[in-house]
Write a protein that holds these residues in place. Structure first.
Motif, short mmCIF file in Angstrom:
data_model
loop_
_atom_site.label_atom_id
_atom_site.label_comp_id
_atom_site.label_asym_id
_atom_site.label_seq_id
_atom_site.Cartn_x
_atom_site.Cartn_y
_atom_site.Cartn_z
N HIS A 1 0.75 -1.29 0.04
CA HIS A 1 0.00 0.14 -0.04
C HIS A 1 0.68 1.48 -0.02
N LYS B 1 -8.18 -0.03 6.84
CA LYS B 1 -7.72 0.25 5.54
C LYS B 1 -8.16 -1.19 4.89
N GLU C 1 -16.51 14.12 8.55
CA GLU C 1 -15.68 13.41 7.60
C GLU C 1 -15.53 11.84 7.99
N GLU D 1 -12.61 6.56 4.65
CA GLU D 1 -12.69 7.10 3.39
C GLU D 1 -11.28 8.11 3.44
N TYR D 2 -11.00 8.77 4.31
CA TYR D 2 -9.66 9.26 4.58
C TYR D 2 -8.49 8.26 4.38
N LEU E 1 -8.36 5.23 3.04
CA LEU E 1 -8.14 4.75 1.65
C LEU E 1 -7.76 5.65 0.72
N ASN E 2 -7.65 6.91 0.86
CA ASN E 2 -7.34 7.90 -0.13
C ASN E 2 -6.12 8.30 0.26
N LEU E 3 -5.48 7.85 1.13
CA LEU E 3 -4.11 8.35 1.69
C LEU E 3 -2.91 7.78 0.68
N ASP E 4 -3.14 6.69 -0.13
CA ASP E 4 -2.09 6.37 -0.93
C ASP E 4 -1.68 7.18 -1.82
#
Length: 421
Positions: free
Chosen positions: A349, A375, A411, A415-416, A418-421
């Motif tokens: 990841h 995650k 928030e 979702e936060y 998962l979008n950190l990559d």
């Protein structure tokens, strides 16, 4: 051949436009144009130089009275047996002086005096004496002659560059005249032979000029056709060369386009294959991590149960039992399995751990593990079993993590992450 014909057609149009620009004649004022007029009595002589006449009436020509062909009917005064002799007309026109000669065609019943910018240009059927409001025409115009346009030709010095004012007074031959008619056309000529002829024949009668100019214009129409033909013949070879070059260019462009499309397809295919391979690797690694996590869960849960059983055993060998319990505690507290799991997770990841720590340096190891499980789409109960804590503690921990990550109430933590990559 179709392309050649098309290019020839375009060239013909361009040549025709050029020729027409050189030898054109344009109608600048036409019959049935609008004029300002004054029909409410007589004006003083200074009306000729009047520049502001917006308060005058406006009507379409022909203007007058007593004739069915008039577009605008004028007043002849209060007494039809003693009509007013003179009617007054004015019109503004913008001239850019691109013409070599001008032709004024006037329809008048009976006489007329024409002024340009306050100066008399010509008079028609009027005496040579000083013109006043009551000056009568030389003769009465009757029947067909009332609708004839009389031609007058001038060089281009009659107008100034910009706005010009044309003023016309129409005079009757007597006070009991039955009708009055006025209309005027202005034509600009760019035929140099017309200008030359006008300058040489200023004193000739209008009829002679009219016939001669008609002949000159006919000659120029013929010359235009000849010029078009010669121009087309002269450019025919160049057009063929141009068509050949365009054809070569189109062929090369098609080959280039095909090559680019083919190369793009190959690159996209290779890219898609690489993406598919990477996705397969990621899927395999995720499965490996889930298996590892599950084994870790089972092992630690098993040791936890053994520890509970040992504590319930009543024996004199308490020191031995205590030693075994200490060994179990050591196994439960060791982090080697977690470190292995962390390495796998980071590899799959895109350094998730490192990025999360870099953005939020105060986050703890337990919270990092919690984020990893989130995650991996694990549920609250699954996370609780792995971390050996109560599910409510997982929810509390999730709330604390949101605060550390500075996320608002609305928030979503998952979702936060998962979008950190």
């Amino acid at each position: 051949m179709k392309i050649l014909q098309l290019i020839k057609g375009v060239a013909s149009i361009l040549i025709l436009l050029q020729v027409n620009m050189l030898f054109s004649q344009d109608t600048l004022i036409k019959n049935e144009d609008f004029w300002h007029y004054y029909d409410n009595g007589y004006l003083e002589n200074d009306w000729i130089s009047l520049e502001k006449f917006s308060n005058w009436k406006i009507g379409k020509s022909p203007l007058g009275y007593g004739d069915k062909k008039n577009k605008t009917n004028l007043s002849f005064g209060n007494n039809k047996e003693k009509k007013e002799i003179t009617k007054y007309f004015k019109k503004k026109i913008f001239i850019d002086n691109k013409y070599l000669a001008y032709e004024l065609k006037i329809q008048r019943d009976d006489g007329a005096v024409v002024y340009i910018n306050g100066k008399e240009l010509f008079r028609d059927n009027m005496p040579n004496s000083t013109i006043s409001n009551t000056t009568i025409a030389l003769k009465t115009i009757k029947k067909e002659a009332e609708h004839v346009f009389n031609q007058h030709f001038f060089d281009n010095t009659i107008f100034k560059n910009g706005e010009n004012i044309i003023s016309v007074s129409i005079h009757q031959a007597n006070e009991f005249s039955s009708d009055c008619i006025f209309s005027l056309e202005l034509i600009g000529h760019n035929n140099p032979e017309v200008l030359s002829f006008v300058l040489k024949n200023k004193n000739k009668k209008n009829k002679e000029l009219e016939h001669k100019i008609r002949d000159l214009n006919s000659k120029f129409e013929y010359d235009k056709i000849v010029l078009q033909k010669e121009s087309l013949e002269n450019t025919n070879y160049n057009l063929k060369v141009l068509v050949f070059l365009i054809s070569v260019f189109l062929i090369l462009a098609l080959f280039g386009y095909y090559f680019i499309i083919d190369s793009t397809k190959k690159r996209n295919k290779e890219k898609n294959q690489k993406i598919a391979t990477l996705n397969s690797i990621i899927l395999s690694k995720d499965k490996e991590m889930i298996t590892l996590t599950t084994n870790l869960l089972h092992n630690k849960q098993y040791f936890k149960e053994i520890k509970a059983d040992l504590k319930g055993i009543k024996t004199e060998e308490k020191s031995v039992v205590k030693g075994v319990i200490n060994q179990i505690d050591y196994v439960l507290e060791r982090n080697e399995d977690w470190n292995t799991l962390k390495e796998h997770f980071n590899a799959v990841h895109n350094n998730f751990y490192d990025k999360l720590i870099e953005k939020h340096p105060t986050i703890s190891d337990t919270e990092l593990r919690h984020c990893m499980f989130i995650k991996l789409h694990m549920q609250t109960k699954e996370i609780a079993r792995i971390l050996l804590i109560d599910p409510r503690s997982v929810q509390t921990g999730r709330y604390r993590i949101k605060k550390k990550l500075n996320l608002s109430e609305h928030e979503d933590l998952r979702e936060y992450l998962l979008n950190l990559d």
